[in-house]
Design a protein around this motif. Structure first.
Motif, PDB file in Angstrom:
ATOM      1  N   ASP A 240       0.860  -1.177   0.000  1.00 31.45           N
ATOM      2  CA  ASP A 240       0.000   0.000   0.000  1.00 31.45           C
ATOM      3  C   ASP A 240       0.905   1.238   0.000  1.00 31.45           C
ATOM      4  OD1 ASP A 240      -1.636   2.149   0.550  1.00 31.45           O
ATOM      5  OD2 ASP A 240      -2.703   1.176   2.212  1.00 31.45           O
ATOM      6  N   VAL A 241       1.147   1.771  -1.206  1.00 30.48           N
ATOM      7  CA  VAL A 241       1.978   2.965  -1.337  1.00 30.48           C
ATOM      8  C   VAL A 241       1.058   4.181  -1.346  1.00 30.48           C
ATOM      9  CG1 VAL A 241       3.697   4.163  -2.764  1.00 30.48           C
ATOM     10  CG2 VAL A 241       3.760   1.672  -2.586  1.00 30.48           C
ATOM     11  N   ARG A 242       0.868   4.724  -0.186  1.00 30.23           N
ATOM     12  CA  ARG A 242       0.025   5.918  -0.004  1.00 30.23           C
ATOM     13  C   ARG A 242      -1.324   5.775  -0.694  1.00 30.23           C
ATOM     14  NH1 ARG A 242       5.105   7.191  -1.004  1.00 30.23           N
ATOM     15  NH2 ARG A 242       4.796   7.882  -3.158  1.00 30.23           N
ATOM     16  N   GLY A 243      -1.970   4.659  -0.390  1.00 32.43           N
ATOM     17  CA  GLY A 243      -3.344   4.485  -0.848  1.00 32.43           C
ATOM     18  C   GLY A 243      -3.497   3.758  -2.167  1.00 32.43           C
ATOM     19  N   ARG A 244      -2.379   3.432  -2.819  1.00 29.18           N
ATOM     20  CA  ARG A 244      -2.494   2.702  -4.072  1.00 29.18           C
ATOM     21  C   ARG A 244      -1.697   1.413  -3.973  1.00 29.18           C
ATOM     22  NH1 ARG A 244      -0.931   6.239  -8.999  1.00 29.18           N
ATOM     23  NH2 ARG A 244       0.896   4.930  -9.271  1.00 29.18           N
ATOM     24  N   GLY A 245      -2.286   0.305  -4.399  1.00 29.59           N
ATOM     25  CA  GLY A 245      -1.600  -0.978  -4.338  1.00 29.59           C
ATOM     26  C   GLY A 245      -0.547  -1.068  -5.424  1.00 29.59           C
ATOM     27  N   GLU A 246       0.675  -1.342  -5.031  1.00 25.14           N
ATOM     28  CA  GLU A 246       1.768  -1.487  -5.996  1.00 25.14           C
ATOM     29  C   GLU A 246       2.260  -2.932  -5.923  1.00 25.14           C
ATOM     30  OE1 GLU A 246       3.145   0.729  -8.142  1.00 25.14           O
ATOM     31  OE2 GLU A 246       1.753   2.342  -7.587  1.00 25.14           O
TER      32      GLU A 246
END
Lengths: 381, 123
Positions: free
Chosen positions: A360-366
């Motif tokens: 979870d990179v600041r709200g976005r799944g990477e």
């Protein structure tokens, strides 16, 4: 006002245009120019580091080896003179107080090197733990500077400044070994250790001689590509090399086993009479060794361009960010590999190499993939 | 060392902008210097409506990440694809080739003069 201490090389760093930062209670160079250029120089040529913030503690006396066997998780009394060993100091509950490199500089003398921010804690623990042994603890750190030359050209650079009578001792020095030598006219201790994944040396020198040594190394190394390198490069180099950083991969909530470093815990160590040694943390670590770990440290390779950072949640699926199965402990773009890498604690069922996970990179799944560490291994010639 | 051109205006969050419209927006020399080597940029797409003071992107360096705040409200009309492909130009030329977006401005948020920004960053 900052209360951070300065190393004997502080003015050298400022003269070289360093950006300074506080780290472990010390003002240290973060970078002199480009941290990627410094990182790359260490991989391709050499880098010069000021590590004077590290804490040197001498443990000496006829009982020094036995005292360290009691105080640390490793079996230090078996360390040969002139060799070094990676070890840890644990609490009674098995938690890691610090990770250390221990050098045996003489039959009855050990040099323990603690992390900057932990030096006083380790010192106090050692002073308490040697009681009853025929050994003394001396905090030598205030008088000692530490300078590292790391990279494939490190040996060449160091040998160009090493006294004729010490050439053989330095050139034949094994990895994780230490020897006295005269370098740039100064008597010091040369250790073939480091934190970058490269060949390299760490030079323990008295404070008064540190500036002359630093300058001599810069002059001798410049034609070979040596550059001064700061904490930023040190951190990305050690991460590529898969080495733990105290406060990230190791802390008081961790035993060596979760970190994949259970091998440093020597439950088999015995004293001079062949009896098992009761060291601090033994009972807890023995119990811990035989139980299933709740989490294990893994390497993560990012499949995209956005790096995971320390503290970011690890999830099974990029579309379900609330199903957290771990936490990133260190993460950065890897200048050598060209993609971001990270270390993370995850539950064991997701720890196999090749497992696809997400961060979870600041709200976005990477998307990331579990990979073996070290991420980078130097080519051996 | 600091570099704060007098003909630009600035935000407290270390963006710079031109006073024309579309306004060109970037991050300051001080911002890129504090970040270190920039390795990744996330910028709004052309056509995005943005609000002054809101987070519209990310500037990521080897050591850390910083949010990009829009100094103006309006429509993004151009994105610096060259900088997205080669983020290091934001380090080497933050006021020139390292610009980030151009915005058709409907209103401008709180901005600082070069002098005021210099005072904020202590140079």
């Amino acid at each position: 006002m900052s209360t951070a201490r300065s190393t004997p090389l502080h003015d050298e760093h400022l003269a070289l245009g360093a950006s300074m930062t506080e780290f472990g209670g010390w003002m240290m160079p973060l970078r002199y120019g480009s941290d990627i250029a410094e990182h790359t120089a260490v991989r391709s040529a050499a880098g010069l580091f000021d590590l004077s913030h590290m804490g040197e503690i001498e443990v000496s006396g006829p009982g020094a080896g036995a005292a360290l066997d009691h105080a640390l998780v490793g079996w230090l009394s078996t360390l040969e003179v002139g060799r070094a060993r990676y070890s840890m100091i644990a609490q009674e509950d098995g938690a890691v107080v610090d990770d250390l490199v221990v050098y045996r500089t003489a039959d009855e003398t050990f040099l323990v090197v603690a992390n900057a921010g932990n030096a006083e804690v380790v010192l106090a623990a050692l002073e308490e733990r040697v009681v009853g042994f025929d050994a003394q603890v001396t905090f030598t750190s205030p008088e000692v500077a530490l300078v590292a030359v790391q990279g494939p050209r490190a040996a060449e650079i160091l040998l160009s400044l090493t006294a004729a009578e010490h050439q053989d001792a330095v050139s034949s020095l094994k990895y994780y070994a230490i020897t006295p030598a005269t370098v740039a006219g100064t008597d010091l201790l040369v250790a073939r250790t480091g934190y970058t994944g490269e060949d390299g040396f760490e030079l323990f020198v008295e404070n008064g001689a540190a500036v002359a040594l630093w300058r001599a190394l810069l002059v001798a190394g410049e034609p070979l590509g040596l550059v001064p390198a700061g904490l930023s490069a040190r951190d990305s180099l050690r991460l590529e090399a898969g080495m733990p950083l105290y406060g990230h991969e190791l802390d008081l909530t961790t035993t060596p086993f979760e970190a994949g470093l259970g091998r440093v815990v020597r439950l088999d160590k015995t004293d001079a009479d062949g009896a098992p040694v009761d060291f601090v943390g033994r009972a807890a670590l023995e119990a811990r060794k035989s139980s299933e770990p709740a989490r294990v440290l893994v390497g993560l390779k990012a499949l995209g361009r956005r790096p995971a950072r320390a503290g970011y949640p690890v999830v099974v699926d990029a579309s379900k960010l609330d199903l957290v199965i771990g936490t990133v402990t260190s993460g950065a773009p890897s200048p050598t590999l060209g993609y971001p890498v990270a270390l993370a604690y995850v539950t064991p069922e997701y720890s196999a190499a090749g497992t696809r996970l997400a961060v979870d990179v600041r709200g976005r799944g990477e998307a990331v993939e579990v990979v073996e560490t070290p991420f980078y291994r130097r080519p051996r010639g | 060392m600091s570099n704060i051109p007098a003909d630009l205006t600035y935000t407290a969050e270390h963006e710079w902008l031109t006073s024309d419209s579309p306004a060109t927006v970037g991050i300051t020399w001080n911002a890129q210097d504090a970040l270190g080597d920039i390795v990744y940029l996330e910028l709004p797409a052309v056509g995005t409506q943005i609000e002054a003071g809101s987070v519209v992107g990310e500037v990521e360096s080897t050591k850390s990440v910083s949010e990009l705040f829009s100094p103006v409200s309006g429509t993004v009309v151009e994105v610096n694809d060259e900088a997205v492909a080669n983020p290091e130009i934001v380090n080497s030329d933050p006021y020139g080739a390292g610009w980030l977006v151009k915005v058709e401005v409907t209103s401008t948020g709180p901005v600082l003069t070069a002098e005021e920004y210099a005072a904020q960053v202590g140079s």
